[in-house]
Design an enzyme around this catalytic site. Structure first.
Site, short mmCIF file in Angstrom:
data_model
loop_
_atom_site.label_atom_id
_atom_site.label_comp_id
_atom_site.label_asym_id
_atom_site.label_seq_id
_atom_site.Cartn_x
_atom_site.Cartn_y
_atom_site.Cartn_z
N LYS A 205 0.85 -1.19 0.00
CA LYS A 205 0.00 0.00 0.00
C LYS A 205 0.89 1.24 0.00
O LYS A 205 1.72 1.42 0.88
CB LYS A 205 -0.94 -0.02 1.21
N THR A 238 -9.02 9.54 7.01
CA THR A 238 -8.64 8.24 6.46
C THR A 238 -8.66 7.16 7.53
O THR A 238 -8.01 6.12 7.39
CB THR A 238 -7.23 8.32 5.85
N GLY A 240 -9.47 4.00 9.34
CA GLY A 240 -10.04 2.72 8.96
C GLY A 240 -9.83 2.31 7.51
O GLY A 240 -10.45 1.35 7.05
N THR A 241 -8.94 2.98 6.79
CA THR A 241 -8.75 2.63 5.38
C THR A 241 -8.15 1.22 5.23
O THR A 241 -8.51 0.50 4.30
CB THR A 241 -7.84 3.65 4.67
N GLY A 242 -7.25 0.85 6.13
CA GLY A 242 -6.67 -0.50 6.05
C GLY A 242 -7.70 -1.58 6.28
O GLY A 242 -7.74 -2.60 5.57
N CYS A 243 -8.56 -1.37 7.28
CA CYS A 243 -9.64 -2.32 7.55
C CYS A 243 -10.56 -2.44 6.35
O CYS A 243 -10.96 -3.54 5.95
CB CYS A 243 -10.46 -1.85 8.75
#
Length: 296
Positions: A205, A238, A240-243
């Protein structure tokens, strides 16, 4: 636990998700309307990250979401206040309640927190042939640590047995015991070496790098790469973008998409969700993305 199915790819460019045709359905039985996707993660009372974000992302990607809670996290857009970890017996009971009753097409794994929880979830999933997408959560976007220091080796071992791993650059450095990558090529090189060593696909990412590119790159154990470009959105929201990315990716894989198609869909959807995040007006810190951007 490692294998990924590719049963009914959806190569269309529209925003709808295709019905799944999972490999673990008995021959002759009807296909489910939607992939059945389990989130194993901690919570976020304000809904931007953790299990709450997972369920929103699974639905947005066309799946039926289920949830097993690893930790109760008192957090909001400004930070983490307190973490309560339920007993391991209760964690196993939650997992049993799902797998004893429901065919699971894919699993997304988020916050695990400590060595004991990691080992419990890993051992449980080893008995189930299901696609797993591990988001190796170590630190929240607020900077608060969500993984105990003595659990890092256990997380590395778990990541090496997962189908797909979706680390941000600090998490990639933690998994591989390398320095933080400062360029796209350096990150890909680190991921490629680790993917080959572990036989695990890594999603690199790029959001933590400087510049206008904030896309994602899939790196296979064979060294093959697939990049999905995504323009950087200037916003502080941003959380919680990974979740959200890992849950959407697991859902599209559970629906039968190839890894490349699943990453295409998830990356483009998340970019739209980030682009609309400021309009939500949720919280006074790093707010959530708009998971429902394609629904309204």
């Amino acid at each position: 636990m490692r294998g990924m199915t590719n049963n009914s790819p959806d190569n269309s460019s529209n925003n709808s998700a295709a019905p799944a045709s999972p490999s673990n359905t008995n021959p002759g039985s009807p296909s489910p309307l939607r992939p059945r996707v389990l989130s194993i993660a901690g919570t976020d009372p304000t809904g931007g990250a953790g299990a709450q974000a997972d369920l929103k992302s699974i639905m947005a990607a066309g799946g039926y979401g289920m949830s097993v809670i690893t930790a109760l996290v008192a957090q909001n857009t400004q930070g983490v206040r307190e973490i309560h970890t339920p007993p391991l017996d209760f964690l196993r009971a939650q997992l049993d309640s799902v797998f004893d009753d429901v065919t699971v097409d894919a699993v997304k794994i988020g916050m695990l927190g400590n060595t004991e929880t990691i080992q419990t979830v890993r051992e449980y999933l080893q008995n189930h042939q299901v696609t797993t997408v591990l988001d190796p959560v170590a630190v929240a976007s607020s900077g608060d640590r969500l993984l105990t220091a003595n659990a890092e080796d256990a997380l590395r071992d778990f990541a090496a047995s997962s189908s797909v791993v979706t680390p941000n650059l600090p998490e990639l450095a933690l998994l591989t015991k390398t320095e933080l990558a400062t360029s796209e090529q350096q990150a890909v090189d680190i991921a490629a070496k680790w993917a080959q060593e572990t036989d695990t696909t890594v999603i690199v990412k790029l959001g933590h790098l400087a510049g206008l590119e904030a896309g994602n790159i899939a790196v296979s154990p064979a060294g093959k790469t697939h990049k999905v470009s995504s323009p950087r959105v200037e916003t502080k929201n941003t959380h919680g973008t990974g979740c959200s990315l890992s849950s959407a990716l697991a859902t599209r894989l559970g629906a039968g998409d190839s890894l490349e198609d699943a990453l295409d869909w998830s990356t483009k959807w998340l970019n739209e969700a980030i682009a609309n995040a400021d309009r939500l007006l949720v919280g006074r810190g790093h707010g959530p993305v708009d998971h429902s951007v394609r629904l309204f």
